[in-house]
Design an enzyme around this catalytic site. Sequence first.
Site, PDB file in Angstrom:
ATOM      1  N   ARG A   1      60.799   2.320 -11.029  1.00 53.30           N
ATOM      2  CA  ARG A   1      61.017   1.640 -12.308  1.00 53.30           C
ATOM      3  C   ARG A   1      62.078   2.374 -13.130  1.00 53.30           C
ATOM      4  O   ARG A   1      62.834   1.776 -13.877  1.00 53.30           O
ATOM      5  CB  ARG A   1      59.697   1.536 -13.074  1.00 53.30           C
ATOM      6  CG  ARG A   1      58.698   0.592 -12.418  1.00 53.30           C
ATOM      7  CD  ARG A   1      57.440   0.456 -13.256  1.00 53.30           C
ATOM      8  NE  ARG A   1      56.511  -0.498 -12.669  1.00 53.30           N
ATOM      9  CZ  ARG A   1      55.555  -0.191 -11.818  1.00 53.30           C
ATOM     10  NH1 ARG A   1      55.402   1.070 -11.443  1.00 53.30           N
ATOM     11  NH2 ARG A   1      54.741  -1.109 -11.333  1.00 53.30           N
TER      12      ARG A   1
ATOM     13  N   ASP B   1      48.125  -2.363 -14.950  1.00 58.11           N
ATOM     14  CA  ASP B   1      47.572  -1.334 -14.061  1.00 58.11           C
ATOM     15  C   ASP B   1      46.059  -1.219 -14.254  1.00 58.11           C
ATOM     16  O   ASP B   1      45.298  -1.117 -13.286  1.00 58.11           O
ATOM     17  CB  ASP B   1      48.224   0.018 -14.338  1.00 58.11           C
ATOM     18  CG  ASP B   1      49.729  -0.082 -14.457  1.00 58.11           C
ATOM     19  OD1 ASP B   1      50.426   0.281 -13.497  1.00 58.11           O
ATOM     20  OD2 ASP B   1      50.202  -0.545 -15.497  1.00 58.11           O
TER      21      ASP B   1
ATOM     22  N   ARG C   1      44.251  -4.203 -12.744  1.00 61.29           N
ATOM     23  CA  ARG C   1      44.155  -4.073 -11.287  1.00 61.29           C
ATOM     24  C   ARG C   1      43.055  -3.085 -10.891  1.00 61.29           C
ATOM     25  O   ARG C   1      42.299  -3.313  -9.940  1.00 61.29           O
ATOM     26  CB  ARG C   1      45.496  -3.611 -10.718  1.00 61.29           C
ATOM     27  CG  ARG C   1      46.566  -4.690 -10.725  1.00 61.29           C
ATOM     28  CD  ARG C   1      47.924  -4.129 -10.380  1.00 61.29           C
ATOM     29  NE  ARG C   1      48.913  -5.187 -10.192  1.00 61.29           N
ATOM     30  CZ  ARG C   1      50.221  -4.981 -10.195  1.00 61.29           C
ATOM     31  NH1 ARG C   1      50.703  -3.750 -10.369  1.00 61.29           N
ATOM     32  NH2 ARG C   1      51.059  -5.992 -10.010  1.00 61.29           N
TER      33      ARG C   1
ATOM     34  N   HIS D   1      53.811   3.676 -17.469  1.00 62.89           N
ATOM     35  CA  HIS D   1      53.667   2.622 -16.468  1.00 62.89           C
ATOM     36  C   HIS D   1      54.616   2.947 -15.321  1.00 62.89           C
ATOM     37  O   HIS D   1      55.775   2.559 -15.316  1.00 62.89           O
ATOM     38  CB  HIS D   1      54.014   1.269 -17.094  1.00 62.89           C
ATOM     39  CG  HIS D   1      54.002   0.126 -16.112  1.00 62.89           C
ATOM     40  ND1 HIS D   1      52.908  -0.194 -15.347  1.00 62.89           N
ATOM     41  CD2 HIS D   1      54.964  -0.761 -15.781  1.00 62.89           C
ATOM     42  CE1 HIS D   1      53.197  -1.243 -14.588  1.00 62.89           C
ATOM     43  NE2 HIS D   1      54.445  -1.609 -14.827  1.00 62.89           N
TER      44      HIS D   1
END
Length: 216
Positions: free
Chosen positions: A93, A153, A156, A180
């Site tokens: 990312r 996150d 999940r 993140h």
Amino acid sequence: MTKQIINSKKAVMVGCGFVGSASVFALMQSGLFTEIVLIDADKNKAEGEAMDISHGVPFASPMKIYAGDYDDAADAAIVIISAGAGQKPGETRLDLVNKNVAIFKSIIPEIAKRNFAGIMLVVANPVDILTQVAIKLSGLPENRVIGSGTVLDSARLRYRLGEHLSVDSRSVHAFIVGEHGDSEVVAWSSANVSGVPLSEICEMRGHYKHKKTRKK
């Protein structure tokens, strides 16, 4: 400068890729807004997504969904920024920083100059860095520029824990904290199922056993 009037039932999505389009579809189903505007560098893309999602309105609450421009952001209660370069295989990312900062420089000032008075929500990656970039580029106070952070996150994690424990994931309360990305961590010590600590549940179910030692 006159105070901008906010339409509390109006949302704007900037970026009509997979995330942006899916988010607008979810907002349409939620019934939270009566007006949703889609903005994209590709106007045809925004118009196509707006038409497709509008066709679901007969099964939801009455609302207007259409492709627009930055002028439509002026009185919006919330502007969601999902525009940005996608993450390619092998990229982290953080590798997206330069590309997406450049994109933000073409978006955020356009919103700010419309005297935008609502909330700005950033969901593009790397979200933590881009949220700070959005604050600086917009000049908005920090409490009005929010990043999606580790919400996905954590969702999940809750789902996988619910699946592993055979319980409703809505009863699982667990969080991933930090950036993140690769440096995020799970806050295991606070994880619980309906208030019962995860460690106790695992121990009761025999997922692990504490080894006790004693002095001889």
